[in-house]
Design a protein around this motif. Structure first.
Motif, mmCIF file in Angstrom:
data_model
loop_
_atom_site.group_PDB
_atom_site.id
_atom_site.type_symbol
_atom_site.label_atom_id
_atom_site.label_comp_id
_atom_site.label_asym_id
_atom_site.label_seq_id
_atom_site.Cartn_x
_atom_site.Cartn_y
_atom_site.Cartn_z
ATOM 1 N N ALA A 56 -14.513 13.758 -5.045
ATOM 2 C CA ALA A 56 -14.521 15.191 -5.347
ATOM 3 C C ALA A 56 -13.159 15.698 -5.808
ATOM 4 O O ALA A 56 -12.964 16.903 -5.935
ATOM 5 N N HIS A 57 -12.212 14.776 -6.056
ATOM 6 C CA HIS A 57 -10.866 15.175 -6.438
ATOM 7 C C HIS A 57 -10.542 14.703 -7.852
ATOM 8 O O HIS A 57 -11.002 13.642 -8.286
ATOM 9 N N VAL A 58 -9.752 15.496 -8.566
ATOM 10 C CA VAL A 58 -9.202 15.093 -9.860
ATOM 11 C C VAL A 58 -7.705 15.352 -9.858
ATOM 12 O O VAL A 58 -7.207 16.206 -9.115
ATOM 13 N N TRP A 59 -6.999 14.580 -10.701
ATOM 14 C CA TRP A 59 -5.554 14.729 -10.862
ATOM 15 C C TRP A 59 -5.270 15.087 -12.306
ATOM 16 O O TRP A 59 -5.880 14.528 -13.233
ATOM 17 N N ARG A 65 -3.132 17.436 -7.684
ATOM 18 C CA ARG A 65 -4.475 17.051 -7.257
ATOM 19 C C ARG A 65 -5.277 18.314 -6.963
ATOM 20 O O ARG A 65 -4.766 19.263 -6.376
ATOM 21 N N TYR A 66 -6.547 18.300 -7.369
ATOM 22 C CA TYR A 66 -7.427 19.447 -7.151
ATOM 23 C C TYR A 66 -8.714 18.998 -6.453
ATOM 24 O O TYR A 66 -9.211 17.888 -6.676
ATOM 25 N N ILE A 67 -9.260 19.878 -5.650
ATOM 26 C CA ILE A 67 -10.655 19.778 -5.246
ATOM 27 C C ILE A 67 -11.453 20.356 -6.399
ATOM 28 O O ILE A 67 -11.200 21.485 -6.827
ATOM 29 N N GLY A 390 -4.765 24.456 -5.572
ATOM 30 C CA GLY A 390 -5.325 23.118 -5.676
ATOM 31 C C GLY A 390 -6.836 23.077 -5.718
ATOM 32 O O GLY A 390 -7.435 22.082 -5.284
ATOM 33 N N VAL A 391 -7.450 24.125 -6.233
ATOM 34 C CA VAL A 391 -8.910 24.171 -6.364
ATOM 35 C C VAL A 391 -9.245 24.434 -7.826
ATOM 36 O O VAL A 391 -8.857 25.477 -8.379
ATOM 37 N N LEU A 392 -9.942 23.498 -8.459
ATOM 38 C CA LEU A 392 -10.366 23.632 -9.858
ATOM 39 C C LEU A 392 -11.841 24.020 -9.827
ATOM 40 O O LEU A 392 -12.704 23.193 -9.557
#
Length: 447
Positions: A56-59, A65-67, A390-392
């Motif tokens: 569930a994470h992307v960089w 890093r984002y959720i 940090g939330v996309l």
């Protein structure tokens, strides 16, 4: 304006992403291969360019890093690089991906799909949703001998092809004569739909709609549409690109018990791999085949439509959904998230302005101004604060890879964003918190 608010937001910047976005625009019209991924959908200079993702994470390429929510425009519902899917794909890559004749994987994938969606009798795979929906419309026109297409006007997107895009503000390049053949009906209003079919008696080839979106279908509505389509001799098409798997493994038609003539699936079907499907009644679908005596319909014929690795991904996705109860998990995660966001918004006094909507497995949010009207300015403010935390999240559409800790952290960041939102409402002016132009709607006439 609180200087601490200013400092915290200004500290968050994406210099490498900003440079990459310039490179994207120099070579790719719109800077992305999907308009909904364009940097105009994000606050100015805060459109991250992704390096990689896991779960569930992307960089991004700046190292943040984002959720992530709404992964791959809702397509990645199991999380990025899901082990079961990747294993199935990797196994096929070693065996070749495309041949001069059908592979046995095509048989297996069709059997798996029709077992998962038992309301369909035949299926044909392709690469994107637009090809599938356009094939459904072409087939409906062929079998009815009618030209008009009736689309649900309350649903945002069906296809990149002329029959639909001509109805949007981005209709440049589409002949007026084509636009005149598409008419619209409102969701949930059987009387208005019947009036439309009566007005164009004998002219409407099909009714096409998403069976559900951010609202549940009113009691009896889908069954009523089924009856109207039968009575007026038109084809009923369910666009299940989003509802497929997220509503149930068999889509909305499996959940609500109303069987369309044709339906289209995609997005979650491949967990990010390019695969979509047109499915439906045998007597209709076979018109695009060879075992009939009528006029042939050019239904779907794509060089890459049956790439083995994408079909393997689809089979792995379906197996995972059924064996691991993924749909139920998506609903549980969504319910936890929606409750947390609503509580955070209410606690900061913006519960009437940040509104979570939709089925738990497919949540979206609205950002409303002081008068309760949708606001791109307030959406920009909200997105800026989420990104800094940090939330996309262009939406709150969950993936099954999210953990309870991810949800809890998201709610914390939402609460912080809501505190700033409250200050902007009190000031009756969100502009000082935007640091640039507001985000823009996808469908607009001018760039």
């Amino acid at each position: 304006m609180n200087t601490e608010d200013t400092a915290e937001t200004e500290e968050f910047s994406l210099p490498r992403s900003r440079q990459a976005n310039e490179r994207l625009h120099a070579m790719i019209p719109g800077g992305a291969h999907t308009y909904a991924k364009g940097d105009d959908q994000y606050p100015e200079n805060l459109a991250p360019v992704i390096s990689h993702g896991r779960g569930a994470h992307v960089w991004d390429i700046d190292g943040n890093r984002y959720i992530e929510y709404g992964s791959g425009l809702r397509s990645v519902s199991l999380g990025h690089a899901h082990p079961r899917v990747i294993e199935a794909v990797r196994r096929e890559l070693d065996r070749g991906s495309n041949f001069v004749r059908p592979s046995i994987v095509e048989v297996e994938a069709a059997e798996r799909f029709l077992a998962t969606v038992p309301t369909a009798e035949m299926v044909k795979f392709t690469k994107n949703g637009s090809d599938a929906t356009t094939a459904a419309v072409r087939l409906a026109r062929a079998v009815t001998g009618r030209a008009r297409v009736a689309v649900c006007g309350d649903h945002p997107f069906f296809s990149v092809d002329d029959w639909f895009i001509g109805t949007t503000p981005m209709s440049a390049g589409i002949p007026a004569a084509t636009n005149e053949l598409t008419v619209s009906f409102p969701y949930g209003d059987l009387a208005a739909t019947e009036e439309l079919l009566t007005r164009y008696q004998g002219e409407v080839a099909c009714l096409i709609l998403e069976p559900a979106t951010h609202t549940e279908p009113p009691p009896g509505y889908l069954a009523g549409l089924r009856e109207l389509a039968d009575r007026h001799g038109c084809v009923l098409i369910f666009d299940e690109m989003i509802t497929g798997f997220r509503w149930s493994e068999a889509g909305a038609q499996g959940l609500y018990g109303v069987v369309p003539d044709l339906s289209t699936f995609g997005k979650a079907l491949g967990n990010g791999f390019a695969v979509s499907a047109l499915a439906g009644r045998r007597d209709l679908m076979e018109r695009g085949g060879l075992r009939h005596s009528g006029e042939r319909v050019f239904l779907l014929s794509t060089t890459h439509g049956a790439e083995t690795h994408s079909l393997a991904a689809a089979m792995a996705v379906q197996t995972t959904y059924v064996e691991e109860g993924i749909t139920a998990r998506l609903h549980a995660l969504g319910e936890r998230l929606a409750a947390g966001v609503r509580e955070a918004a209410a606690g900061m006094g913006v519960g009437d302005h940040i509104v979570v909507r939709g089925r738990a497995s497919n949540l979206v949010f609205a950002t409303l101004d002081g008068n309760g009207q949708p606001s791109q300015h307030y959406r920009t403010l909200f997105l800026r604060r989420l990104l800094a935390g940090g939330v996309l999240a262009p939406s709150f559409v969950v993936s099954s890879a999210l953990s309870d800790a991810d949800i809890d952290r998201t709610v914390e960041v939402v609460a912080q964003a809501c505190a700033v939102y409250r200050k902007a409402l009190d000031a009756a002016d969100p502009a000082p918190w935007l640091a640039g132009r507001p985000v823009k709607p996808v469908f607009r006439r001018l760039a």
